[in-house]
Enzyme design. Structure first.
Site, PDB file in Angstrom:
ATOM      1  N   CYS A 146      34.939  25.132  -0.457  1.00  0.00           N
ATOM      2  CA  CYS A 146      33.484  24.937  -0.372  1.00  0.00           C
ATOM      3  C   CYS A 146      33.133  23.480  -0.666  1.00  0.00           C
ATOM      4  O   CYS A 146      33.554  22.932  -1.685  1.00  0.00           O
ATOM      5  CB  CYS A 146      32.777  25.853  -1.376  1.00  0.00           C
ATOM      6  SG  CYS A 146      31.001  25.583  -1.488  1.00  0.00           S
ATOM      7  N   TYR A 154      11.495  33.090 -10.063  1.00  0.00           N
ATOM      8  CA  TYR A 154      10.945  34.387  -9.651  1.00  0.00           C
ATOM      9  C   TYR A 154      10.113  34.968 -10.813  1.00  0.00           C
ATOM     10  O   TYR A 154       9.942  34.315 -11.844  1.00  0.00           O
ATOM     11  CB  TYR A 154      12.068  35.326  -9.206  1.00  0.00           C
ATOM     12  CG  TYR A 154      12.756  34.836  -7.954  1.00  0.00           C
ATOM     13  CD1 TYR A 154      12.101  34.863  -6.719  1.00  0.00           C
ATOM     14  CD2 TYR A 154      14.031  34.290  -7.996  1.00  0.00           C
ATOM     15  CE1 TYR A 154      12.706  34.373  -5.570  1.00  0.00           C
ATOM     16  CE2 TYR A 154      14.651  33.796  -6.846  1.00  0.00           C
ATOM     17  CZ  TYR A 154      13.982  33.847  -5.633  1.00  0.00           C
ATOM     18  OH  TYR A 154      14.572  33.360  -4.496  1.00  0.00           O
TER      19      TYR A 154
END
Ligand SMILES: Cc1cc2nc3c(=O)[nH]c(=O)nc-3n(C[C@H](O)[C@H](O)[C@H](O)COP(=O)(O)O)c2cc1C
Length: 366
Positions: free
Chosen positions: A341, A170
């Site tokens: 997970c 970003y």
């Protein structure tokens, strides 16, 4: 001895345990960046799960920095009522909340950002999905102020800290990266010049929130693309962070190329966990700042070892808490040592307004 459930302080903040929820884009805002009611429920459940510190999903500091649909905005004072409710929701159940502030730069949402702008002119393929032009000096000054005003709003809304997003390709990571930042003025070129945008953002943030308010960073230490930041460059940045005015650093890596991804798939064995551990070791060698490490933590022994070895002070997690927000409580109560997970990256929504959630078929057995 267990270190996971001992408190640790950074800046003026004392976190009750060493578990941090790494920033996770919730995809629970409307087209104007206003928070949808589902987000409050999502965070209430997360905060009740026993995590020490919650870092919010990234929030855009300026409309031009919106990185994807349903991203939360912190770009205007009109967002303050929703942001207040956000922080309050977490506080009501005893949690701590840090607001992650971000600008997408060339990684923007083409639906809502008409023109792609970043540190330099870029063609498609240069980590840019559409051609981008370079920010002018005046625009850079505007962006620095946008980060500062966003931090001011976070503090005003009651968040306990601010995290500046300088990872994952970003805007701030674009300025840091020699692969993206090809400017020849004072904002590009040398290491010092590429660091200038981050330095000025933190200076402006500090001017708004004061010296005492906890401000920290998520830093991409290595880009993993040709001509990008190397681990040596990353360590040089880490070495400068305290002087720049930050209170702690969370370490990650990758700016979008295929070789190094921040959310690595298929983490199943202990040896595959903590995949940025080397980054933490390099960082610890050059800074006295508290270090948070993210990337693939799934089992208690790995977490305890990293803390016991002094490689990091906090264990940050994202996907395990999407899978089960109560995972920290379960670790604390000794009910499990392992996250359900499976790092398949099936967390993203399939339709507007749905928000993130674990869509993996197997949740408990890996
Ligand atoms: C659904 C999703 C959303 C994410 N959103 C953000 C974000 O808003 N800001 C950020 O810094 N990282 C974000 N990340 C990256 C995570 O914070 C984290 O660095 C990465 O997933 C590795 O940690 P894990 O192995 O515990 O998932 C996101 C990752 C996922 C899977």
């Amino acid at each position: 001895m267990t270190l996971l459930f001992t408190p640790y302080s950074f800046g003026t903040l004392t976190v009750p345990n060493r578990l941090v929820r790494s920033a996770t884009a919730e995809r629970m805002a409307d087209a104007d960046g206003r928070i949808l009611p589902t987000l409050y429920l999502f965070y209430r459940t997360l905060a009740e799960g026993g995590i020490g510190l919650i870092i919010t999903g990234h929030m855009y500091v300026h409309p031009g920095g919106k990185a994807h649909p349903e991203m939360t905005g912190i770009h205007s004072d009109e967002m303050l009522p929703g942001l207040r409710q956000f922080a309050e929701t977490i506080h009501q159940v005893g949690g701590l909340a840090a607001a992650q502030i971000n600008h997408g730069g060339i990684k923007n949402d083409a639906e809502s950002v008409s023109e792609s702008v970043g540190p330099s002119d870029l063609e498609v393929g240069d980590l840019a999905s559409r051609p981008a032009r370079a920010f002018t000096e005046a625009e850079i000054a505007m962006l620095i102020d946008a980060f500062a005003q966003a931090a001011r709003r976070a503090k005003q809304a009651g968040f306990d800290a601010v995290q500046v997003h300088a990872a994952h390709g970003y805007l701030i990571s674009q300025f840091l990266s020699p692969a993206v930042n090809r400017r020849t003025d004072e904002w590009g070129g040398s290491f010092y010049n590429r660091l200038r945008f981050l330095r000025e953002v933190v200076r402006a943030v500090r001017a708004e929130v004061g010296a005492e308010y906890p401000v920290f960073i998520k830093l991409g230490m290595m880009d993993g693309v040709e001509g990008g930041l190397t681990l040596e460059d990353g360590a040089r940045i880490v070495a400068a962070l305290q002087e720049i005015g930050l209170d702690a650093v969370e370490l990650s890596g990758g700016i979008g190329g295929p070789k190094l991804t921040n959310s690595k798939k298929g983490v199943r064995k202990a040896a595959e966990e903590a995949y940025f551990l080397e980054f933490a070791r390099r960082a610890k060698a050059v800074t006295g700042l508290p270090v948070m490490l993210v990337g693939g933590f799934r089992t208690r022994p790995v977490m305890e070892q990293v803390l016991a070895d002094g490689d990091a002070d906090f264990i940050s997690m994202c996907r395990p808490l999407i899978n089960d927000p109560d995972f920290p409580n379960k670790l604390k109560r000794g009910e499990t040592d392992k996250s359900g997970c499976i790092s398949a990256n099936n967390c993203w929504p399939t339709g507007f307004g749905e928000g993130i959630g674990c869509k993996c078929p197997v949740k408990t057995e890996v």
